[in-house]
Design an enzyme around this catalytic site. Sequence first.
Site, PDB file in Angstrom:
ATOM      1  N   GLY A  70       1.135  -1.473  -0.171  1.00  0.00           N
ATOM      2  CA  GLY A  70      -0.212   0.268   0.226  1.00  0.00           C
ATOM      3  C   GLY A  70       0.449   1.552   0.368  1.00  0.00           C
ATOM      4  O   GLY A  70       0.451   2.164  -0.606  1.00  0.00           O
ATOM      5  N   THR A  71       1.641   1.460   0.637  1.00  0.00           N
ATOM      6  CA  THR A  71       2.668   2.080   0.647  1.00  0.00           C
ATOM      7  C   THR A  71       2.832   2.534  -0.219  1.00  0.00           C
ATOM      8  O   THR A  71       3.521   4.069  -0.729  1.00  0.00           O
ATOM      9  CB  THR A  71       4.090   2.261   2.212  1.00  0.00           C
ATOM     10  N   ASN A 150      -7.670   3.451   9.396  1.00  0.00           N
ATOM     11  CA  ASN A 150      -6.903   2.110  10.423  1.00  0.00           C
ATOM     12  C   ASN A 150      -7.132   2.269  11.730  1.00  0.00           C
ATOM     13  O   ASN A 150      -7.147   1.029  11.679  1.00  0.00           O
ATOM     14  CB  ASN A 150      -5.365   1.863   9.534  1.00  0.00           C
ATOM     15  N   THR A 236      12.280  -6.307 -10.510  1.00  0.00           N
ATOM     16  CA  THR A 236      12.533  -7.733 -11.042  1.00  0.00           C
ATOM     17  C   THR A 236      10.765  -8.005  -9.937  1.00  0.00           C
ATOM     18  O   THR A 236      11.008  -8.231  -8.748  1.00  0.00           O
ATOM     19  CB  THR A 236      12.961  -9.109 -11.260  1.00  0.00           C
ATOM     20  N   CYS A 329       1.090   0.423  11.992  1.00  0.00           N
ATOM     21  CA  CYS A 329       1.958   0.366  11.095  1.00  0.00           C
ATOM     22  C   CYS A 329       3.614   0.389  11.032  1.00  0.00           C
ATOM     23  O   CYS A 329       4.371   0.567  10.951  1.00  0.00           O
ATOM     24  CB  CYS A 329       1.553   1.026   9.639  1.00  0.00           C
TER      25      CYS A 329
HETATM   26  C1  LIG Z   1      -4.927   2.835   5.388  1.00  0.00           C
HETATM   27  C2  LIG Z   1      -3.603   2.385   5.735  1.00  0.00           C
HETATM   28  N1  LIG Z   1      -2.502   2.954   4.350  1.00  0.00           N
HETATM   29  C3  LIG Z   1      -1.545   1.917   3.907  1.00  0.00           C
HETATM   30  C4  LIG Z   1      -1.139   1.506   4.928  1.00  0.00           C
HETATM   31  C5  LIG Z   1       0.726   0.778   4.505  1.00  0.00           C
HETATM   32  O1  LIG Z   1       0.354   0.418   3.827  1.00  0.00           O
HETATM   33  P1  LIG Z   1       1.635  -1.326   3.512  1.00  0.00           P
HETATM   34  O2  LIG Z   1       2.179  -1.986   4.498  1.00  0.00           O
HETATM   35  O3  LIG Z   1       0.800  -2.721   2.533  1.00  0.00           O
HETATM   36  O4  LIG Z   1       2.049  -0.875   2.839  1.00  0.00           O
HETATM   37  C6  LIG Z   1      -1.403   0.790   6.036  1.00  0.00           C
HETATM   38  C7  LIG Z   1      -1.247  -0.029   7.093  1.00  0.00           C
HETATM   39  O5  LIG Z   1      -0.908  -0.821   7.905  1.00  0.00           O
HETATM   40  C8  LIG Z   1      -2.994   1.518   6.113  1.00  0.00           C
HETATM   41  O6  LIG Z   1      -3.732   0.996   7.123  1.00  0.00           O
END
Ligand SMILES: Cc1ncc(COP(=O)(O)O)c(C=O)c1O
Length: 380
Positions: A70-71, A150, A236, A329
């Site tokens: 996600g990041t 989150n 890759t 996170c």
């Molecule tokens: C709302 C939200 N965005 C982004 C992320 C980041 O995702 P990733 O851990 O896949 O990089 C998180 C992870 O907790 C999240 O809750």
Amino acid sequence: MKVYLDNAATTAMDDRVIEAMLPFMKSHYGNPSSVHSQGREVRSAIEKARKKVAELLNTTPSEIFFTSGGTEADNTAIVCGIESHGIKHAITSPLEHHAVLHTLEVCEKKGLIKLSILDVNDKGEIDLFQLEELLKANPNSLVSLMHANNEIGNLNDLEKIGTLCKEYEAFFHSDTVQTMGHYTHNLKELPINSLVAGGHKFHGPKGSGFLYVNKDKKIHPFIHGGAQERNMRGGTENVIGIIGITKALELAYEEMESHQQHVGAIKQHFIKSLTEAIPDVQFNGLSAEMDKSLYTVLNVSLPPSEANRGMLLFNLDLEGISASGGSACSSGATVGSHVLRALNHNPERDAVRFSFSRFNTIEEVDYTISKLKELYTIEV
Ligand SMILES: Cc1ncc(COP(=O)(O)O)c(C=O)c1O
């Protein structure tokens, strides 16, 4: 008893996902860019996966790009959305994940944009009139507003936000990490430019993700290098991650209704039992409102208690219960939650996020509530 109630941080992998990934660790190890048959076989598996993801989200494979999570997907959409379309102004909310907030702050520091942060009330609700005023005053903005928060679970209405953005020709990005695999996303209908996924939030592998970018407003790549992902992401491919996230999404869509019912019932039971056990409990944001929040997340505000102050997560951990305070996170960091601060949460009260998955049971909830009750009756 061991109880895992931190599913918004990450989820346990589904055995069927692991099964699907195994051949790509053992025998199908060719580099998908190689032209020999072992490479071509893996390339074909990646393209099949892309097609499956696109089909589930009702869009086309050319709009799906696999990422490391996600990041990376948020960073790509925001930075490249801004740069590719000459955007000079962005709008977001103080409740966004740091993957969005810090990225936008860096863009502002570099002088690329001016950043406007929407107001939120004590429940964490944004004001769509304020959004519209900002859009009116700033043509060609980028708007980044998450689908679900989150920490407190608040859901934003993507349809309404997207419609406004379309009216004022803004680039609309949404961090959908917490809703992907838990709700359906119909990209043919939704007015949105980009959204994201992280596989480990829906029983897939960590370090897997994807980005959707609508073909009407293409963006340039974030990571330069080889021609992978149709020149959109050099490097890759994480083949096992791609296979894993796709299988996890497929299972999530197939079984969504029963998971929603199961997990929703667990959350409702948690709210009811906790309110009976500790009458002075409060719920942060909209998290106790079932139709306005993620069914997977409940953010609890507990009465002031000398015995538990700052120690609650530790005390729960001693009883075998894993939960988190705010977002996990960046756990390990002792800074408080920026989300709870924006909601003016009373610092005298401890806040805990309990987050659920289809692997949780009512018995686990009852055990957790009984331990919370013990912890909060010690002083009485
Ligand atoms: C709302 C939200 N965005 C982004 C992320 C980041 O995702 P990733 O851990 O896949 O990089 C998180 C992870 O907790 C999240 O809750």
